[in-house]
Design a protein around this motif. Sequence first.
Motif, mmCIF file in Angstrom:
data_model
loop_
_atom_site.group_PDB
_atom_site.id
_atom_site.type_symbol
_atom_site.label_atom_id
_atom_site.label_comp_id
_atom_site.label_asym_id
_atom_site.label_seq_id
_atom_site.Cartn_x
_atom_site.Cartn_y
_atom_site.Cartn_z
ATOM 1 N N GLN A 107 0.829 -1.200 0.000
ATOM 2 C CA GLN A 107 0.000 0.000 0.000
ATOM 3 C C GLN A 107 0.869 1.259 0.000
ATOM 4 N N TYR A 108 1.887 1.276 -0.861
ATOM 5 C CA TYR A 108 2.842 2.385 -0.811
ATOM 6 C C TYR A 108 2.209 3.723 -1.189
ATOM 7 N N ALA A 109 1.163 3.693 -1.991
ATOM 8 C CA ALA A 109 0.498 4.961 -2.341
ATOM 9 C C ALA A 109 -0.006 5.662 -1.079
ATOM 10 N N ASN A 110 -0.555 4.888 -0.138
ATOM 11 C CA ASN A 110 -1.021 5.495 1.109
ATOM 12 C C ASN A 110 0.139 5.972 1.977
ATOM 13 N N VAL A 111 1.256 5.248 1.938
ATOM 14 C CA VAL A 111 2.449 5.690 2.662
ATOM 15 C C VAL A 111 2.900 7.056 2.130
ATOM 16 N N PHE A 112 2.902 7.188 0.826
ATOM 17 C CA PHE A 112 3.284 8.447 0.186
ATOM 18 C C PHE A 112 2.411 9.595 0.696
ATOM 19 N N TRP A 113 1.076 9.384 0.718
ATOM 20 C CA TRP A 113 0.187 10.470 1.122
ATOM 21 C C TRP A 113 0.304 10.777 2.610
ATOM 22 N N MET A 114 0.501 9.768 3.434
ATOM 23 C CA MET A 114 0.688 10.024 4.868
ATOM 24 C C MET A 114 1.875 10.949 5.099
ATOM 25 N N ARG A 115 2.967 10.658 4.418
ATOM 26 C CA ARG A 115 4.173 11.478 4.584
ATOM 27 C C ARG A 115 3.968 12.875 4.043
ATOM 28 N N ARG A 116 3.282 12.991 2.922
ATOM 29 C CA ARG A 116 3.022 14.323 2.368
ATOM 30 C C ARG A 116 2.111 15.141 3.277
ATOM 31 N N LEU A 117 1.267 14.479 4.034
ATOM 32 C CA LEU A 117 0.377 15.152 4.979
ATOM 33 C C LEU A 117 1.101 15.559 6.260
ATOM 34 N N GLY A 118 2.373 15.185 6.359
ATOM 35 C CA GLY A 118 3.176 15.606 7.496
ATOM 36 C C GLY A 118 3.386 14.564 8.567
ATOM 37 N N ALA A 119 2.873 13.352 8.373
ATOM 38 C CA ALA A 119 3.025 12.302 9.377
ATOM 39 C C ALA A 119 4.366 11.594 9.228
ATOM 40 N N ASP A 120 4.868 11.089 10.334
ATOM 41 C CA ASP A 120 6.050 10.236 10.343
ATOM 42 C C ASP A 120 5.575 8.796 10.229
ATOM 43 N N VAL A 121 5.919 8.099 9.162
ATOM 44 C CA VAL A 121 5.497 6.713 8.951
ATOM 45 C C VAL A 121 6.652 5.793 9.335
ATOM 46 N N VAL A 122 6.424 4.954 10.340
ATOM 47 C CA VAL A 122 7.474 4.103 10.888
ATOM 48 C C VAL A 122 7.234 2.656 10.467
ATOM 49 N N PRO A 123 8.154 2.044 9.707
ATOM 50 C CA PRO A 123 7.981 0.643 9.305
ATOM 51 C C PRO A 123 8.243 -0.302 10.475
ATOM 52 N N VAL A 124 7.470 -1.382 10.511
ATOM 53 C CA VAL A 124 7.641 -2.412 11.541
ATOM 54 C C VAL A 124 8.190 -3.654 10.847
ATOM 55 N N ASP A 125 9.381 -4.075 11.271
ATOM 56 C CA ASP A 125 10.113 -5.105 10.538
ATOM 57 C C ASP A 125 10.219 -6.445 11.257
ATOM 58 N N TYR A 126 9.359 -6.695 12.235
ATOM 59 C CA TYR A 126 9.420 -7.986 12.910
ATOM 60 C C TYR A 126 8.069 -8.694 12.788
ATOM 61 N N GLY A 127 8.046 -9.969 13.211
ATOM 62 C CA GLY A 127 6.826 -10.762 13.118
ATOM 63 C C GLY A 127 6.392 -10.946 11.682
ATOM 64 N N SER A 128 5.095 -10.862 11.462
ATOM 65 C CA SER A 128 4.573 -11.005 10.096
ATOM 66 C C SER A 128 4.656 -9.693 9.326
ATOM 67 N N ARG A 129 5.093 -8.611 10.025
ATOM 68 C CA ARG A 129 5.254 -7.283 9.433
ATOM 69 C C ARG A 129 3.931 -6.757 8.860
ATOM 70 N N THR A 130 2.833 -7.079 9.600
ATOM 71 C CA THR A 130 1.511 -6.626 9.179
ATOM 72 C C THR A 130 0.821 -5.934 10.357
ATOM 73 N N LEU A 131 -0.512 -5.928 10.364
ATOM 74 C CA LEU A 131 -1.275 -5.087 11.273
ATOM 75 C C LEU A 131 -1.033 -5.391 12.749
ATOM 76 N N LYS A 132 -1.010 -6.669 13.122
ATOM 77 C CA LYS A 132 -0.843 -6.978 14.546
ATOM 78 C C LYS A 132 0.491 -6.465 15.072
ATOM 79 N N ASP A 133 1.517 -6.480 14.254
ATOM 80 C CA ASP A 133 2.828 -5.993 14.666
ATOM 81 C C ASP A 133 2.845 -4.467 14.755
ATOM 82 N N ALA A 134 2.095 -3.821 13.859
ATOM 83 C CA ALA A 134 1.983 -2.360 13.920
ATOM 84 C C ALA A 134 1.272 -1.936 15.202
#
Length: 421
Positions: free
Chosen positions: A153-180
């Motif tokens: 969903q990189y398009a949404n990542v792009f817009w979050m950052r353009r809106l001024g948010a800090d988007v932090v990747p989560v790189d452990y577990g399944s690297r999906t919602l529960k880990d976030a």
Amino acid sequence: MYSSIPAEAGLLSGDNGCYGSYGGSFIPEILVPAFEEITACFEAVKHDEAFWQAYCSLLADYSGRPTPLTYADRLTEHFGRARIYVKREDLNHTGAHKLNNALGQAMLAKRMGKTRLIAETGAGQHGVATATVAAKLGLSATIYMGREDMERQYANVFWMRRLGADVVPVDYGSRTLKDAINEALRDWVSSFETTHYVLGTASGAHPFPAIVAFFQSIIGIEAKEQVLGVAGRLPDRVYACVGGGSNAIGVFQAFLPHDEVRLIGVEAGGQGKRSGRHAARIAYGEGKPGVAQGYRTLFLQDGDGQMLDTYSIAAGLDYVGVSPILADLAERKRVEFEAATDDEVIEALELVMKTEGLIPALESTHAFAGAFKQIADSSKSDVIVINMSGRGDKDIFNVAEGLRDEGWTAFIQRKSGQYGG
């Protein structure tokens, strides 16, 4: 929008945060003050007409509510069965139902004097909604997102950052919602004095399921009034996709007092029950009661209680648990559950696009797929409502891959070559 707080808002508040044997609050001691503060604030605003009116005014003027209930005449003609109506949450600002909750919780944060929002996101729509309301209300925002979901969903990542948010990747577990979610909770432990955690789905420790249900209730409140206006009666069935459960609870709760209305939640069947690659906790009967992330619900877990990896073509549905509200409603047989596989979802998406000119998100398309699987046992006098929780432009990469679109593949290869990929 409404002269007073509708009775359906807060219908699912639960007693002490419990919904039957599910829910509750299992939190570290360090977070107790934060939960006490937000619980007190929420209890106050639930009965505050001025807060509700301010909320509804922002929804109307900023988000564009009420969203319409669209009669799907060509889909209805295609099946020759029930009349199909689509609740258009895709027409919310930011393209999904997520803004309803993000806006309400941001208003709570301002009321508590917080200056920062944090959130988790899977499909990215909740992250975009949180980043959007933070910009609107003058708050800072940090969004946690699994690396796997960021890629999808990189398009949404792009817009979050353009809106001024800090988007932090989560790189452990399944690297999906529960880990976030886990990572957002870690942040909150050390920052709750200035930060509010905008949990995006109706899960987590009390009072979050109740908060999300309250703000998302606007979907069902509108849908009930609209279907009575156009069909002259209540629907026979209401369908919604179910990841954590926010859009389903949003549209279902207005109809809960009416036992004649069947409520059907559609989970991610992924590659099928036997594949082990799915996120169908209830429909496949594989969810087991457990406690994690601050609450008790049905989780996909092994015999030792370890959470299993989940999978769905829709990033917003591959959550390992489910709302305690829906777990209880399923146990009481008030809400039924169906699962739709990836193949069924892609087939349904093509049909919806080509007959109605609608492009539902892959999450929302699960609701369409579930309705289509069951429509044969309906009659022409029946009425069906499908909650289209979001629009599908965010899913173009996944949809193109699922459709094996050679033109899109060639386009990506050309673009990759231009940038030295």
